[in-house]
Design an enzyme around this catalytic site. Structure first.
Site, PDB file in Angstrom:
ATOM      1  N   GLU A  93      -4.315   3.470 -10.726  1.00  0.00           N
ATOM      2  CA  GLU A  93      -3.808   2.092 -10.806  1.00  0.00           C
ATOM      3  C   GLU A  93      -3.345   1.716 -12.208  1.00  0.00           C
ATOM      4  OE1 GLU A  93      -2.830   0.745  -8.372  1.00  0.00           O
ATOM      5  OE2 GLU A  93      -3.997   1.562  -6.704  1.00  0.00           O
ATOM      6  N   HIS A  97       6.222  -0.089  -8.003  1.00  0.00           N
ATOM      7  CA  HIS A  97       4.818   0.307  -8.174  1.00  0.00           C
ATOM      8  C   HIS A  97       4.382   1.248  -7.045  1.00  0.00           C
ATOM      9  CE1 HIS A  97       0.530  -0.446  -9.357  1.00  0.00           C
ATOM     10  NE2 HIS A  97       0.339  -0.178  -8.085  1.00  0.00           N
ATOM     11  N   GLU A  98       4.637   0.846  -5.816  1.00  0.00           N
ATOM     12  CA  GLU A  98       4.179   1.671  -4.688  1.00  0.00           C
ATOM     13  C   GLU A  98       4.918   3.003  -4.673  1.00  0.00           C
ATOM     14  OE1 GLU A  98       1.538   0.551  -3.584  1.00  0.00           O
ATOM     15  OE2 GLU A  98       1.807  -1.526  -4.229  1.00  0.00           O
ATOM     16  N   MET A 142       0.832  -1.200   0.000  1.00  0.00           N
ATOM     17  CA  MET A 142       0.000   0.000   0.000  1.00  0.00           C
ATOM     18  C   MET A 142       0.866   1.249   0.000  1.00  0.00           C
ATOM     19  SD  MET A 142      -2.995   1.288   0.006  1.00  0.00           S
ATOM     20  CE  MET A 142      -3.151   3.069  -0.096  1.00  0.00           C
TER      21      MET A 142
HETATM   22  N1  B3K Z   1      -3.543   0.776  -3.774  1.00  0.00           N
HETATM   23  C1  B3K Z   1      -3.312  -0.495  -3.150  1.00  0.00           C
HETATM   24  C2  B3K Z   1      -4.464  -1.424  -3.229  1.00  0.00           C
HETATM   25  C3  B3K Z   1      -5.491  -1.214  -2.201  1.00  0.00           C
HETATM   26  C4  B3K Z   1      -6.522  -2.311  -2.247  1.00  0.00           C
HETATM   27  C5  B3K Z   1      -7.672  -2.012  -1.367  1.00  0.00           C
HETATM   28  N2  B3K Z   1      -8.602  -3.094  -1.320  1.00  0.00           N
HETATM   29  C6  B3K Z   1      -2.099  -1.163  -3.681  1.00  0.00           C
HETATM   30  C7  B3K Z   1      -1.681  -0.786  -5.033  1.00  0.00           C
HETATM   31  O1  B3K Z   1      -2.355  -0.973  -6.021  1.00  0.00           O
HETATM   32  O2  B3K Z   1      -0.637  -0.223  -5.157  1.00  0.00           O
HETATM   33 ZN    ZN Z   2      -1.335   0.471  -7.194  1.00  0.00          ZN
END
Ligand code: B3K
Ligand code: ZN
Length: 893
Positions: free
Chosen positions: A331, A308-309, A274
């Site tokens: 995303e 990615h994060e 996350m």
């Molecule tokens: N943004 C988070 C995913 C959150 C999921 C919530 N159920 C991870 C990511 O896509 O980077």
């Molecule tokens: Zn993401």
């Protein structure tokens, strides 16, 4: 709403067109946490201001979820009971002050009781949070939606021995000791952000520390926190992080914007990781690695997820989504960015074909079943159910198509405009697309349909060559099946990258006056378009959709020989692979169909031998990189074949056909494979670099065919025992478990592995997953037994995904056993997990997305299992939403 009484409760549905800004803004938030395992006090001070044009006295309605209100005050004055209404899921202040005011809320929460892994919970004794999408409302009452941006100041207080480390978003401002062995830390994040990006952590953790000097000279402290004793396993994650920082500066001109960047690895986590601002929280699976415990693919996953994060810091955090319908804005774009990063760090063609294969298996399957939805959905009942392959991976393909249509320079101009114009805002897809429209001067209205129309378009290609005048005509037709939600589909902009290949395997030069041919891209914008080329002195073979330039199903009139020719000679590696894969899948479906009719595995069609020979040729081609050659030897999975077949699927028939082909390929290549394995063995010390990883993938798959050809478990056992790293060890164990499940060597190796890694939960997940993947109707019994293993837990998502997830996705013969017992088993598991962790339960349930494609008998058994779930008591919103959609109930999408 249905008119008859229905056992399934219909959750409320949110609609895109209902979006309205909140009547109040909350520009600043101060939070004070008194961390306690069962009774954590949270004091929230919210600076609130009525927005212009909102009538004074408009009630303030904040979101909550299972909250217990302790106290509420406005500008320091406690509110009387008549001034507000508090429920676990909302707090309403009936008549807030007309001018700006401070709302003070105290709530009490129980982290240890929280097994949904949303909000504040404890994992292995560490306090941590997960707020996306709607977890913040489990901490305090708030406008828990992405368009309310605030600066956050967070004070954490905790027992100093239990929680020596206290972290939150932003920069650390202050720390100090308190009486009775407690201490505190204050963090401030100057960048306004939505509540879903809030995070805090408290626990006994150890840090691996480093730093990055940004292009503007700023020094950024980097820390990766792990369980004590495991920091050495975060070295590769740290290396990936620094490379991600440098890449985003070089490729997108994006610099980091705080003094410190923290990552915390926890073992109980619903997804991969996350992107909380300055404080990423990770599933430890995507942080921890060393050669003895992690495989090459674990290393590649760590590199990708870390990047990615980090990339979300700009695509998601600095610019976020106006509402959750726009989820692909962050995303899809961030997946595109991580795919590009992996391409630059590893091999571009190999990365592209891995990404394309993932899309065609996972996302195309989603599109083909009852869970199909547009990249930007217009309705949702439970937003957590929309973190899907369609939003993520197809979302990334849409960004990739923009890059393909504009070329790198114009694409980057649009990206820069987006990052500058919308910095600090909560945006929509229209805002994003407008930047490319403005910077390129092009019209994107037809392209926008990609975000709105669900389903996988089909592009049909026909061609004709006229030897007399050296002309070539290519006819492309696009179509998209109308979906339940969408009605009649409209033609979209589809970039088809192409080449005309001559008999020498080289691209032929040709001429065209067609404006829809832009360099090597055919711009398909109509339902049907004809492209004319001249100046061709011999018949070319068209190579279409090079680099998988659009997320479509391509149907060509190429002959089998032409496809084999392209597989051998196309300059585009992605297409070489796609040609081979397409032929393989068709042949296996055909053989499966024949086996199904005869109720036994029949002989494979003669073309199988030609395909196997082509695969062996690819394997022998020293001009190709080993990773690519390894992929060419991999057969499509049973699930992939089933997805391509699309209807009347009998998993036993597919399994039989695939097994028969494995033997053909093993026998065809055996002698060559022995020599190749010898030649490509990695002899140097272990390095996770992509080239060595590719060599290991290659030699391991060669070993697989050699063991199959000889029907000799000793080859696999030797790979297991002599392995110098986890990649080889697991390859050996995989061979044993999948191909020699009853051999003594297999039992021995499984026991040895269990004993060696009994204290390594992540490694044991591989052991669970392998045993869950072996074929056979009796696997269900093994699974039942393994659920009673002392290391298995229904509460830990990694364990559940390893055992149950692998069984459902990998063991097609066991999961789809004809008596339906495994469907019922899965239904029971889902109901059990749903009581604590609805997100995990809903994820498992979505694996049933292709049930309508099964043959009649299995379909009715799967339907009965779904009905059983639908009738379950007190279903979560997540599970009832998915089960409703799977059963085609109206009113959701
Ligand atoms: N943004 C988070 C995913 C959150 C999921 C919530 N159920 C991870 C990511 O896509 O980077
Ligand atoms: Zn993401």
């Amino acid at each position: 709403m249905t008119t008859k009484p229905d056992p399934v409760q219909q959750p409320p549905v949110f609609r895109l067109e209902d979006y309205r800004p909140t009547p109040y803004a909350i520009p600043a938030v101060r939070l004070a946490f008194d961390l306690h395992p069962t009774a954590t006090r949270v004091k929230a001070e919210l600076e609130i201001a009525r927005r212009p044009n909102v009538a004074a006295g408009t009630p303030l309605v904040l979101d909550g979820n299972e909250l217990k209100l302790v106290a509420v005050a406005v500008d320091g004055v406690p509110l009387g009971h008549k001034a507000y209404h508090a429920a676990p899921d909302r707090l309403e202040i009936f008549a807030p002050p007309a001018g700006p005011f401070t709302l003070e809320i105290i709530t009490e929460i129980n982290p240890d009781k929280n097994r949904s892994l949303m909000g504040l919970y404890r994992s292995g004794g560490v306090f941590c949070t997960q707020c996306e999408a709607e977890g913040f409302r489990r901490i305090t009452y708030f406008y828990d939606r992405p368009d309310v941006l605030a600066t956050y100041t967070v004070r954490l207080t905790a027992d100093k021995t239990a929680c020596p480390v206290l972290l939150a978003n932003g920069n650390r401002q202050e720390t100090g000791d308190l009486p009775e062995g407690r201490h505190f830390a204050v963090w401030h994040d100057p960048h306004p952000k939505p509540s879903y990006l809030f995070a805090c952590v408290g626990g006994a953790l150890e840090a691996l520390s480093d730093r990055f000097i940004a292009a503007d000279g700023k020094k950024v402290e980097l820390h990766i926190y792990t369980e004590p004793g495991k920091t050495a396993r975060a070295l590769y994650a740290m290396d990936s992080l620094k490379r991600a920082f440098a890449w985003d500066e070089a490729k997108f001109g994006r610099l980091y914007d705080l003094d410190i960047f923290n990552i915390v690895a926890v073992s109980d986590f619903n997804m991969g990781a996350m992107e909380n601002k300055g404080l990423n929280i990770f599933n430890d699976k995507y942080v921890l690695a060393d050669p003895q415990t992690a495989t090459d693919s674990d290393y590649a996953d760590i590199e990708r997820v870390i990047a990615h994060e980090y990339f979300h810091n700009w695509s998601g955090n600095r610019i976020t989504c106006r509402d959750w319908f726009q989820l692909c804005l962050k995303e899809g774009l961030t997946v595109y960015r991580d795919q590009e990063f992996s391409s630059d760090e590893r091999s571009r063609p190999v990365q592209r074909l891995i990404d394309a294969a993932f899309l065609t298996t996972t996302q195309f399957a989603e599109d083909a079943g009852p869970l199909a939805h547009p990249v930007r959905p217009r309705r949702y009942a439970a937003i957590d159910n929309f973190y899907t392959a369609t939003v993520y991976e197809k979302g990334a393909e849409l960004v990739r198509m923009i890059a393909c249509l504009l070329g790198e320079q114009e694409f980057q101009a649009g990206m820069t405009l987006y990052f500058t114009r919308h910095d600090g805002q909560a945006c929509t897809i229209e805002d994003f697309i407008q930047c490319f429209a403005e910077s390129s001067g092009r019209n994107f209205s037809r392209f926008m349909l990609w975000y709105e129309q669900a389903g996988t378009p089909q592009v049909k290609a026909d061609y004709a060559y006229n030897a007399g005048c050296g002309s070539f005509t290519l006819t492309l037709e696009q179509s998209l099946a109308p979906t339940a939600a969408g009605g009649e589909a409209k033609p979209m902009t589809i970039p088809v990258r192409f080449g005309l290949v001559g008999s020498d395997g080289k691209d032929m030069a040709c001429k065209t006056a067609d404006k829809a041919v832009q360099g090597d891209v055919l711009l398909l914008t109509q339902a049907k378009q004809i492209f004319h080329f001249t100046g061709l002195d011999s018949r070319p073979v068209p190579s279409l959709l090079r680099g998988f330039s659009a997320p479509v199903r391509l149907v060509t009139s190429l002959s089998r020989q032409e496809r084999l020719f392209l597989a051998a000679y196309d300059s585009d590696l992605v297409n070489r692979y796609q040609m081979l894969r397409g032929l393989l899948i068709e042949t296996l479906i055909e053989a499966g169909g024949a086996a199904n009719k005869a109720n036994a595995a029949g002989p494979l069609p003669a073309v199988s031998f030609e395909i196997a020979a082509a695969q062996v040729q690819m394997a022998e081609n020293e001009a190709l990189e080993p990773a690519f050659r390894a992929l060419c030897l991999h057969l499509p999975s049973e699930a992939e074949i089933a997805a391509a077949q699309g209807s009347n699927v009998n998993p036993d028939a597919i399994f039989a056909a695939r097994q028969a082909f494995l033997h053909i390929l093993a026998d065809t290549g055996k002698t060559r494979f022995l020599a190749l394995r010898q030649h490509h063995n990695v002899t140097s010390a272990f390095s996770p670099n992509a080239f060595d990883a590719g060599k290991r993938a290659f030699t391991n798959i060669l070993a697989e065919y050699i063991a199959i050809a000889d029907n000799d478990p000793e080859i696999a056992a030797a790979l297991y025992t002599k392995a110098g790293n986890m990649t080889e060890k697991l390859a050996g164990l995989r061979l044993l478990t999948l191909y020699f499940p009853t051999a003594a060597a297999t039992k021995q190796a499984l026991a040895d592995f269990e004993q060696r890694f009994a204290h390594e939960a992540l490694v044991m997940d591989k052991w669970f997953a392998l045993q869950a993947s072996a074929a056979g109707t009796d696997r269900l019994e093994t699974i039942r037994q393994l659920t009673r293993h002392k290391l298995f837990s229904y509460d830990n998502p990694n364990r559940v995904r390893a055992l149950i997830g692998s069984f459902v996705t990998q063991c097609q013969t066991g999961f789809h056993r004809a008596d339906g017992a495994s469907y019922r088993f899965l239904a029971e598991v889902i109901l059990r997990i749903d009581k604590n962790n609805p997100q995990l339960a809903a994820r498992l349930l979505s694996f049933m997305r292709s049930w309508t494609q099964l043959e009649q008998e299995r379909r009715s058994k799967m339907q009965a299992a779904l009905q059983y779930i639908a009738e379950g008591r007190a279903l979560s919103r997540d599970v009832s939403d998915i089960v409703n959609r799977l059963l085609g109930k109206p009113g959701v999408l």
